[in-house]
Scaffold this active site. Structure first.
Site, PDB file in Angstrom:
ATOM      1  N   GLU A  29     -42.152 -22.406  -9.352  1.00 35.94           N
ATOM      2  CA  GLU A  29     -41.264 -23.241 -10.236  1.00 35.94           C
ATOM      3  C   GLU A  29     -41.647 -23.583 -11.673  1.00 35.94           C
ATOM      4  O   GLU A  29     -41.045 -23.468 -12.547  1.00 35.94           O
ATOM      5  CB  GLU A  29     -40.782 -24.719  -9.693  1.00 35.94           C
ATOM      6  N   GLU A  70     -33.723 -26.549 -14.144  1.00 39.78           N
ATOM      7  CA  GLU A  70     -34.669 -25.779 -13.241  1.00 39.78           C
ATOM      8  C   GLU A  70     -36.070 -26.639 -13.714  1.00 39.78           C
ATOM      9  O   GLU A  70     -36.967 -26.560 -12.807  1.00 39.78           O
ATOM     10  CB  GLU A  70     -34.818 -24.459 -13.320  1.00 39.78           C
ATOM     11  N   THR A 102     -34.338 -19.357  -2.953  1.00 36.59           N
ATOM     12  CA  THR A 102     -34.951 -20.403  -3.270  1.00 36.59           C
ATOM     13  C   THR A 102     -34.244 -21.639  -2.595  1.00 36.59           C
ATOM     14  O   THR A 102     -34.747 -22.583  -2.219  1.00 36.59           O
ATOM     15  CB  THR A 102     -34.857 -20.754  -4.828  1.00 36.59           C
ATOM     16  N   ASP A 154     -29.839 -28.226  -6.053  1.00 35.66           N
ATOM     17  CA  ASP A 154     -29.467 -27.660  -7.560  1.00 35.66           C
ATOM     18  C   ASP A 154     -29.725 -26.128  -7.391  1.00 35.66           C
ATOM     19  O   ASP A 154     -28.625 -25.369  -7.965  1.00 35.66           O
ATOM     20  CB  ASP A 154     -31.041 -27.909  -8.440  1.00 35.66           C
ATOM     21  N   GLU A 155     -30.482 -25.515  -6.230  1.00 39.26           N
ATOM     22  CA  GLU A 155     -30.611 -23.910  -6.485  1.00 39.26           C
ATOM     23  C   GLU A 155     -29.118 -23.544  -5.888  1.00 39.26           C
ATOM     24  O   GLU A 155     -28.638 -22.351  -6.199  1.00 39.26           O
ATOM     25  CB  GLU A 155     -31.698 -23.687  -5.485  1.00 39.26           C
TER      26      GLU A 155
END
Length: 412
Positions: free
Chosen positions: A154, A192, A248, A277-278
Site C-alpha cells: 500500500e 488509497e 486486494t 474501499d478496494e
C-alpha cells in the site's frame, strides 16, 4: 490500487518472479506462451518472454553502495496501442464523469486513519496504546508478515499513480488536469493513500515489528518501481487494475477475518474498512472494461488474453529489504500457507471477471478474438489443476528469517 498481497511463482518462471499467480506452480509446465495484441499490437515486437526479476545490482558511489533497479529480463514494450484508439478514450470523457467518478467519496464523508487509532491528544492515549499492544500479542508472527507485506504494498502508492499516468489517452497531462480520467486517478490515489497510513501507524504502535526494516523495504520498493507490462495501453491497464483491485479486496478481507478470529476486533475493522474501499474501486475499474467490451469488443478481448498470458504482475514484485533477494517469494509463500491470498483466489478472480463481463457471450469478434475468448474462458480450471499438482509436490518444513519481525524464522 493498493495493490494486493499476492503470491509469486510464475508458471515457467525462474527463481525470481513477479506475478499475482501464486507460488508453487511448476517451472516444467509452461502455461503461457508469447502473445500479441492483434490490431493493438501494431508497431511493436510480438516476442514476449517471462518476467524474471534478478537480485538488485549495486554500484559504489564514494564509500556508499547504492542499489539500483533489479534487471527485468523480459522485453519491455511501450505504446502498443494505435493512435486512433486514443480517440475512444477521449470520447468517453463524459461517460467517465457520469459513471466512474460517482464511485469516489468526498473527503468530508471519507473515513480517516485517525478514526481507528488511539487519539494522541486525549488523556487516555497511553492506555489506548497499551490496549492495542496487548491485543496484538495474540497475533502470530506469520500473520504479521502478511500484514506488513500488505502495508508495504500500500505504501508504494507513488508508483501506482505513476503507472496509471503512463496510459495513453487517460493520463493526467499537467498534474492537475480537469479531465474525468485525470480526476479519477488523483482522487483514487488520495483515497488509497489512507490505507498505507492506517496500517503503518497500527504496526508502529503495536511494537511487534522492526519499523526501520519495514521503512527500508518501502523506500527500496518505491525506488525500484514496477512493470505490469501494460504497454501504455489503457485496455491492458484497466484490465490489470480490475484484477488487482479484486485481489486486494480478497487479501484485506482475509486479514480481517484472521484478526477477528484472534480477538483483535479493532484490527479486523481496520482491514475490513480497507477491503471495502478496494471493492468500491474494483467496481469502477470493472465498469470501465465492461464499457470497452461494449464499444470495442475485439481489441478488449485480445487485450484480456494478452494480460492473462503474461499474467497479472504483483505491484510489489520488486520488494527488497536490503537482505533477502527472494523477499517477495518468501512473503508470498507465507500468504499462501495462511490463506491470505492463494492460487485458488487467482483462478477465482479470473472466473469472476469472465462472468462479470459476460465474456462467453460476447459477439462480433474476429477469428483471433474468438480464440482469445476461448482461451480466457477455459483458463481458470487449468490454473486450479496446475496448482493442485504443485501443492502435492511442494516442499514442507522450509523456513525463512524475516527482517520485518527481527529475523524470526517463519514457516513457508
Amino acid at each position: 490500487m493498493a495493490f494486493a498481497v499476492c503470491l509469486a511463482k510464475c508458471v515457467g518462471a525462474p527463481k525470481y518472479c513477479s506475478s499475482l499467480m501464486p507460488a508453487g506452480l511448476p517451472a516444467s509446465m509452461p502455461l503461457f506462451r508469447g502473445s500479441r495484441l492483434g490490431s493493438a499490437g501494431r508497431g511493436r515486437s510480438h516476442k514476449v518472454s517471462m518476467t524474471t526479476t534478478l537480485p538488485p545490482e549495486a554500484k559504489e558511489v564514494g564509500k556508499t553502495k547504492i542499489h539500483f533497479q533489479p534487471r527485468e529480463v523480459h522485453e519491455q514494450v511501450t505504446h502498443s496501442m494505435p493512435p486512433e484508439k486514443v480517440e475512444i478514450f477521449k470520447s468517453l470523457e463524459d461517460w467517465a464523469e457520469n459513471n466512474i467518478l460517482i464511485h469516489l467519496k468526498s473527503v468530508e464523508k471519507s473515513w480517516q486513519p485517525q478514526d481507528y487509532l488511539p487519539d494522541p491528544s486525549s488523556e487516555g492515549f497511553i492506555d489506548e496504546v497499551k490496549e492495542l499492544r496487548e491485543r496484538s500479542l495474540e497475533l502470530p508472527n506469520d500473520y504479521l508478515v502478511c500484514l506488513v507485506g500488505d502495508m508495504i504494498t500500500e505504501e508504494a502508492l507513488p508508483t501506482y499513480q505513476t503507472m496509471l499516468n503512463t496510459l495513453d489517452g487517460v493520463r493526467d497531462e499537467t498534474g492537475a488536469s480537469p479531465t474525468s480520467w485525470a480526476t479519477w486517478t488523483r482522487m483514487w490515489t488520495a483515497e488509497e493513500n489512507r490505507h498505507g497510513d492506517l496500517l503503518n501507524k497500527y504496526l508502529y504502535l503495536c511494537g511487534r515489528v522492526d519499523m526501520k526494516q519495514i521503512e527500508k523495504t518501502i523506500q527500496y520498493l518505491i525506488g525500484f518501481g514496477m512493470d505490469p507490462r501494460t504497454e501504455n495501453s489503457p485496455y491492458l491497464g484497466f484490465l490489470y487494475t480490475s484484477f488487482q483491485e479484486r485481489a486486494t479486496f480478497i487479501s484485506h478481507g482475509n486479514t480481517a477475518r484472521f484478526a477477528k478470529g484472534r480477538g483483535d476486533l479493532k484490527l479486523a475493522q481496520i482491514c475490513g474498512t480497507i477491503a471495502a474501499d478496494e471493492k468500491r474501486h474494483e467496481t469502477a475499474y470493472t465498469k470501465i472494461v465492461e464499457k470497452l467490451f461494449e464499444i470495442d469488443p475485439d481489441t478488449t478481448m485480445l487485450a484480456f488474453e494478452d494480460m492473462m498470458r503474461k499474467k497479472v504482475s504483483m505491484p510489489a514484485h520488486l520488494m527488497y529489504d536490503g537482505q533477502d533477494d527472494n523477499l517477495f517469494e518468501h512473503f508470498s509463500a507465507v500468504a499462501q500457507r495462511l490463506g491470505v491470498y492463494t492460487a485458488r483466489d487467482y483462478a477465482d478472480i479470473l472466473e469472476f471477471l469472465v462472468k462479470r463481463w459476460n465474456v462467453e457471450k460476447i459477439e462480433d469478434l474476429s477469428s483471433k478474438g474468438r480464440k482469445a475468448q476461448d482461451y480466457v474462458c477455459k483458463l481458470a480450471p487449468r490454473i486450479r489443476r496446475l496448482d493442485e499438482r504443485a501443492q502435492e509436490r511442494a516442499k514442507q518444513g522450509q523456513t525463512c528469517a524475516f527482517s520485518w519481525i527481527f529475523n524470526k524464522e517463519i514457516l513457508l
